[in-house]
Design an enzyme around this catalytic site. Structure first.
Site, PDB file in Angstrom:
ATOM      1  N   LYS A 126      72.587   7.065   2.627  1.00  0.00           N
ATOM      2  CA  LYS A 126      72.352   7.517   1.241  1.00  0.00           C
ATOM      3  C   LYS A 126      72.549   6.370   0.256  1.00  0.00           C
ATOM      4  O   LYS A 126      71.875   6.303  -0.770  1.00  0.00           O
ATOM      5  CB  LYS A 126      73.232   8.714   0.889  1.00  0.00           C
ATOM      6  CG  LYS A 126      74.731   8.455   0.889  1.00  0.00           C
ATOM      7  CD  LYS A 126      75.416   8.900  -0.369  1.00  0.00           C
ATOM      8  CE  LYS A 126      76.933   8.759  -0.241  1.00  0.00           C
ATOM      9  NZ  LYS A 126      77.568   7.941  -1.226  1.00  0.00           N
ATOM     10  N   ASN A 140      77.249  -2.312   1.213  1.00  0.00           N
ATOM     11  CA  ASN A 140      76.671  -1.432   2.232  1.00  0.00           C
ATOM     12  C   ASN A 140      75.253  -1.852   2.608  1.00  0.00           C
ATOM     13  O   ASN A 140      74.852  -1.762   3.771  1.00  0.00           O
ATOM     14  CB  ASN A 140      76.704   0.024   1.757  1.00  0.00           C
ATOM     15  CG  ASN A 140      78.060   0.654   2.032  1.00  0.00           C
ATOM     16  OD1 ASN A 140      78.925   0.028   2.634  1.00  0.00           O
ATOM     17  ND2 ASN A 140      78.262   1.880   1.601  1.00  0.00           N
ATOM     18  N   LYS A 196      79.839   7.614  14.663  1.00  0.00           N
ATOM     19  CA  LYS A 196      80.499   6.429  15.203  1.00  0.00           C
ATOM     20  C   LYS A 196      81.758   6.902  15.925  1.00  0.00           C
ATOM     21  O   LYS A 196      82.161   8.063  15.742  1.00  0.00           O
ATOM     22  CB  LYS A 196      80.831   5.427  14.099  1.00  0.00           C
ATOM     23  CG  LYS A 196      81.812   5.982  13.055  1.00  0.00           C
ATOM     24  CD  LYS A 196      81.939   5.067  11.872  1.00  0.00           C
ATOM     25  CE  LYS A 196      82.985   4.023  12.115  1.00  0.00           C
ATOM     26  NZ  LYS A 196      83.356   3.267  10.924  1.00  0.00           N
ATOM     27  N   GLY A 225      74.221   5.542  10.685  1.00  0.00           N
ATOM     28  CA  GLY A 225      74.284   6.917  10.181  1.00  0.00           C
ATOM     29  C   GLY A 225      75.515   7.071   9.322  1.00  0.00           C
ATOM     30  O   GLY A 225      75.998   6.107   8.720  1.00  0.00           O
ATOM     31  N   VAL A 246      87.919   9.873   2.012  1.00  0.00           N
ATOM     32  CA  VAL A 246      88.429   8.858   1.076  1.00  0.00           C
ATOM     33  C   VAL A 246      89.622   9.386   0.281  1.00  0.00           C
ATOM     34  O   VAL A 246      90.675   8.735   0.214  1.00  0.00           O
ATOM     35  CB  VAL A 246      87.291   8.401   0.133  1.00  0.00           C
ATOM     36  CG1 VAL A 246      87.831   7.569  -1.019  1.00  0.00           C
ATOM     37  CG2 VAL A 246      86.277   7.574   0.920  1.00  0.00           C
ATOM     38  N   CYS A 289      77.558   7.367   4.336  1.00  0.00           N
ATOM     39  CA  CYS A 289      77.476   6.306   3.322  1.00  0.00           C
ATOM     40  C   CYS A 289      76.215   5.456   3.417  1.00  0.00           C
ATOM     41  O   CYS A 289      75.388   5.487   2.520  1.00  0.00           O
ATOM     42  CB  CYS A 289      78.714   5.417   3.412  1.00  0.00           C
ATOM     43  SG  CYS A 289      80.205   6.298   2.910  1.00  0.00           S
ATOM     44  N   GLU A 293      85.589   5.014   8.269  1.00  0.00           N
ATOM     45  CA  GLU A 293      86.120   6.136   9.041  1.00  0.00           C
ATOM     46  C   GLU A 293      86.481   5.611  10.428  1.00  0.00           C
ATOM     47  O   GLU A 293      85.797   4.750  10.982  1.00  0.00           O
ATOM     48  CB  GLU A 293      85.088   7.260   9.130  1.00  0.00           C
ATOM     49  CG  GLU A 293      84.904   7.938   7.782  1.00  0.00           C
ATOM     50  CD  GLU A 293      83.823   9.011   7.791  1.00  0.00           C
ATOM     51  OE1 GLU A 293      83.528   9.571   8.856  1.00  0.00           O
ATOM     52  OE2 GLU A 293      83.274   9.271   6.703  1.00  0.00           O
ATOM     53  N   LEU A 343      86.855   1.564   2.836  1.00  0.00           N
ATOM     54  CA  LEU A 343      87.423   1.950   4.141  1.00  0.00           C
ATOM     55  C   LEU A 343      86.338   2.433   5.087  1.00  0.00           C
ATOM     56  O   LEU A 343      85.285   2.920   4.653  1.00  0.00           O
ATOM     57  CB  LEU A 343      88.509   3.017   3.970  1.00  0.00           C
ATOM     58  CG  LEU A 343      88.174   4.404   3.400  1.00  0.00           C
ATOM     59  CD1 LEU A 343      87.467   5.290   4.400  1.00  0.00           C
ATOM     60  CD2 LEU A 343      89.429   5.076   2.896  1.00  0.00           C
ATOM     61  N   THR A 375      81.490   6.502  -4.550  1.00  0.00           N
ATOM     62  CA  THR A 375      80.385   5.545  -4.688  1.00  0.00           C
ATOM     63  C   THR A 375      79.348   6.171  -5.606  1.00  0.00           C
ATOM     64  O   THR A 375      78.803   7.233  -5.288  1.00  0.00           O
ATOM     65  CB  THR A 375      79.770   5.273  -3.296  1.00  0.00           C
ATOM     66  OG1 THR A 375      80.823   4.833  -2.428  1.00  0.00           O
ATOM     67  CG2 THR A 375      78.681   4.216  -3.376  1.00  0.00           C
TER      68      THR A 375
HETATM   69  P1  NAD Z   1      83.887  14.225   1.593  1.00  0.00           P
HETATM   70  O1  NAD Z   1      82.637  14.983   1.481  1.00  0.00           O
HETATM   71  O2  NAD Z   1      84.530  14.050   2.922  1.00  0.00           O
HETATM   72  O3  NAD Z   1      84.996  14.871   0.640  1.00  0.00           O
HETATM   73  C1  NAD Z   1      84.756  15.287  -0.658  1.00  0.00           C
HETATM   74  C2  NAD Z   1      85.818  16.314  -1.033  1.00  0.00           C
HETATM   75  O4  NAD Z   1      85.738  16.577  -2.429  1.00  0.00           O
HETATM   76  C3  NAD Z   1      85.632  17.660  -0.325  1.00  0.00           C
HETATM   77  O5  NAD Z   1      86.854  18.062   0.263  1.00  0.00           O
HETATM   78  C4  NAD Z   1      85.216  18.613  -1.455  1.00  0.00           C
HETATM   79  O6  NAD Z   1      85.649  19.937  -1.257  1.00  0.00           O
HETATM   80  C5  NAD Z   1      85.909  17.968  -2.639  1.00  0.00           C
HETATM   81  N1  NAD Z   1      85.324  18.317  -3.940  1.00  0.00           N
HETATM   82  C6  NAD Z   1      84.012  18.388  -4.272  1.00  0.00           C
HETATM   83  N2  NAD Z   1      83.892  18.694  -5.583  1.00  0.00           N
HETATM   84  C7  NAD Z   1      85.150  18.821  -6.079  1.00  0.00           C
HETATM   85  C8  NAD Z   1      85.690  19.093  -7.357  1.00  0.00           C
HETATM   86  N3  NAD Z   1      84.909  19.302  -8.416  1.00  0.00           N
HETATM   87  N4  NAD Z   1      87.026  19.155  -7.501  1.00  0.00           N
HETATM   88  C9  NAD Z   1      87.845  18.932  -6.445  1.00  0.00           C
HETATM   89  N5  NAD Z   1      87.395  18.643  -5.217  1.00  0.00           N
HETATM   90  C10 NAD Z   1      86.066  18.584  -5.026  1.00  0.00           C
HETATM   91  O7  NAD Z   1      83.601  12.814   0.918  1.00  0.00           O
HETATM   92  P2  NAD Z   1      84.085  11.374   1.418  1.00  0.00           P
HETATM   93  O8  NAD Z   1      83.429  11.006   2.688  1.00  0.00           O
HETATM   94  O9  NAD Z   1      85.590  11.316   1.296  1.00  0.00           O
HETATM   95  O10 NAD Z   1      83.419  10.458   0.283  1.00  0.00           O
HETATM   96  C11 NAD Z   1      83.871  10.532  -1.050  1.00  0.00           C
HETATM   97  C12 NAD Z   1      83.207   9.400  -1.814  1.00  0.00           C
HETATM   98  O11 NAD Z   1      83.641   8.150  -1.307  1.00  0.00           O
HETATM   99  C13 NAD Z   1      81.688   9.376  -1.723  1.00  0.00           C
HETATM  100  O12 NAD Z   1      81.177   8.906  -2.942  1.00  0.00           O
HETATM  101  C14 NAD Z   1      81.409   8.369  -0.630  1.00  0.00           C
HETATM  102  O13 NAD Z   1      80.146   7.757  -0.767  1.00  0.00           O
HETATM  103  C15 NAD Z   1      82.519   7.377  -0.875  1.00  0.00           C
HETATM  104  N6  NAD Z   1      82.962   6.633   0.312  1.00  0.00           N
HETATM  105  C16 NAD Z   1      83.062   7.250   1.505  1.00  0.00           C
HETATM  106  C17 NAD Z   1      83.518   6.546   2.617  1.00  0.00           C
HETATM  107  C18 NAD Z   1      83.616   7.209   3.967  1.00  0.00           C
HETATM  108  O14 NAD Z   1      83.762   6.491   4.955  1.00  0.00           O
HETATM  109  N7  NAD Z   1      83.553   8.520   4.056  1.00  0.00           N
HETATM  110  C19 NAD Z   1      83.864   5.201   2.486  1.00  0.00           C
HETATM  111  C20 NAD Z   1      83.766   4.600   1.232  1.00  0.00           C
HETATM  112  C21 NAD Z   1      83.316   5.328   0.137  1.00  0.00           C
END
Ligand code: NAD
Length: 471
Positions: free
Chosen positions: A289, A234, A347, A283, A36, A286, A178, A176, A145
């Protein structure tokens, strides 16, 4: 709440990055460079904003500094390789925040160790890291989220850490997917702003001006409601998936075809055709959980959500059901059977294996005594780190060589295009368990396979309906 749809939707809003519409540029700090955060940061830079992406993961930052995407997301590598002038990366959150008009928090919010709550440690650490340096006029945007009330808690924390400032905290959930992240970010179906601060809303509108000019509707509401919108979205998507899986199971008893049922109901706009493909369960990082967290929030408020809890449980049961299906197809016992599992990612078009149904199946088959050989176009490296005991192959035909059965677990297009005669030729057995219904049963049988799909009737006919429209 008000919904602003005053701009007509751009007819070209289908794919690719948005045109760099001239926007009033903002200085933006994005905390977290995951799926994200990095996609958001890169896309906002293409819109004309000046973006600094911050992360605590030094290895990831080194990759980014070298113009390398740290994960597979279509179009992302090309975007980064352009060396976006307005995009930079840093380990220094406070320094990046000190210069920012907007700070977007996009760190992970996984399930807590108790298995029901949300682990907000990354989010709170991010807020604490930027808080001392935040300009008083900056807007802190929570994109991660997070449960209803998280924005309130962050606002309280900021008041404690910065009593002299009145920093606005907004919720801007991300929708969004993935595999389509860049297109989804640039051309979303809607944008949700959750804030009661006029200043924060004005800044968010500037931040998203490119999308708003293209006619993307904006739902402006309270912060708490915006937080719930994401979970409700979701939960609804997961419910559709669980529903069609149940219908698929029934189709197997009734000798009816699930694809035809999905077609027949999906043309009704009240239902919609998407998310009506049966599979081995949802799976990713998102849906699993977020459903558990939503159910936990509801229970904590004495308002259990029967549908959401049932969907979450059905998804767990689905894994066992799929393992049983494979076992039955292998003659009732997988011990000493060699099984090729095609797909590790949760996916297609991603290398993300978090909560991947393919990997939980692989682990269950290994535990039951099978030899598991695994293939995936993009996720092999990640799968290798979490699945010791399997053998890994880039090429699906090589993966299936000498195996008794092949299981298609992830809906990669390349698996739909497999030459089944070639696949079968190298195998010891002849069982094809197609958990994504990618192949026509008749074609699989013609290649010599015993075919098992999902919800395709007793005889496994597959899609039989014809759809005609009279012009
Ligand atoms: P991710 O695990 O891929 O990335 C998280 C990043 O944050 C990592 O690179 C980690 O090193 C970094 N990080 C952690 N703690 C930190 C800090 N204190 N300072 C700086 N960087 C830090 O997560 P994601 O899949 O991008 O998801 C992020 C959020 O968005 C989640 O809440 C998720 O539920 C939500 N979300 C994800 C998606 C998806 O498709 N992946 C879609 C919509 C919403």
């Amino acid at each position: 709440m008000h919904v602003d749809t005053s701009f007509p939707r751009s007819p070209s809003a289908a794919s690719g990055t948005a045109q760099a519409t001239p926007v009033e540029s903002l200085r933006v700090c994005v905390v977290g460079t995951g799926y994200v955060g990095l996609v958001s940061g890169a896309c906002l830079a293409t819109f004309g904003h000046t973006v600094c992406c911050v992360d605590t993961d030094a290895a990831r930052l080194a990759q980014l500094a070298a113009g390398q995407a740290p994960f597979h997301e279509p179009g992302l590598q090309a975007l980064l390789a352009q060396g976006l002038e307005r995009l930079r990366f840093s380990p220094h959150a406070a320094e990046a925040a000190a210069d920012a008009e907007v700070v977007i928090v996009a760190v992970g919010t996984p399930l807590a160790h108790d298995g029901v709550g949300t682990d907000l440690s990354q989010l709170l650490a991010a807020v604490q890291a930027v808080a001392p340096a935040l300009p008083a006029s900056a807007v802190l945007v929570l994109k991660s989220t997070s449960p209803v009330g998280t924005g309130d808690a962050v606002a309280t924390l900021l008041r404690e850490l910065r009593p002299e400032a009145d920093i606005a905290v907004a919720c801007n959930p991300e929708f969004l997917r993935e595999g389509h992240a860049i297109s989804d970010f640039c051309h979303p179906d809607r944008i949700v702003f959750g804030t009661d601060s006029a200043h924060a809303e004005a800044v968010l509108r500037r931040l998203h001006a490119a999308q708003l000019q293209a006619g993307v509707p904006v739902v402006a509401t309270t912060r708490r409601t915006a937080e719930l919108v994401k979970y409700a979205a979701n939960a609804f998507l997961a419910t559709k998936l669980a529903f069609i899986n149940e219908i698929a199971d029934l189709c197997e008893c009734l000798d009816t075809q699930v694809e035809d049922v999905a077609l027949g109901i999906g043309l009704d706009p009240r239902i919609g055709a998407q998310y009506l493909r049966p599979g081995p369960g949802y799976g990713g990082s998102c849906l699993p959980k977020d459903l558990v967290a939503l159910a936990g929030t509801a229970r904590a408020h004495g308002m259990p959500l029967a549908i959401v809890e049932a969907v979450a449980q059905l998804n767990e049961d689905r894994k066992v059901r799929m393992q049983r299906k494979i076992t039955e197809a292998c003659g009732g016992d997988v011990r000493s059977r060699a099984i090729a599992l095609l797909g590790a990612a949760f996916k297609p078009d991603t290398d993300d294996v978090r909560a991947s149904p393919a990997l939980s199946l692989a682990a269950a088959l290994l535990a039951a005594g099978a030899t598991v050989r695994l293939s995936d176009p993009k996720a092999l490296e990640r799968a290798r780190t979490v699945l010791p005991g399997a053998a890994f192959f880039a090429d699906p035909v090589e993966c299936a060589a000498g195996c008794d059965a092949v299981v298609i677990a992830t809906e990669w297009p390349v698996y739909a295009q497999l030459d089944l005669h070639r696949l079968r030729a190298g195998m010891r057995g002849a069982v094809l368990i197609d958990l994504r219904n990618l192949h026509a049963p008749a074609a699989a049988r013609a290649a010599g396979f015993t075919y098992v799909g999902l919800g395709r009737g007793k005889g496994g006919l597959g899609e039989t309906a014809t759809l005609t429209r009279t012009p």
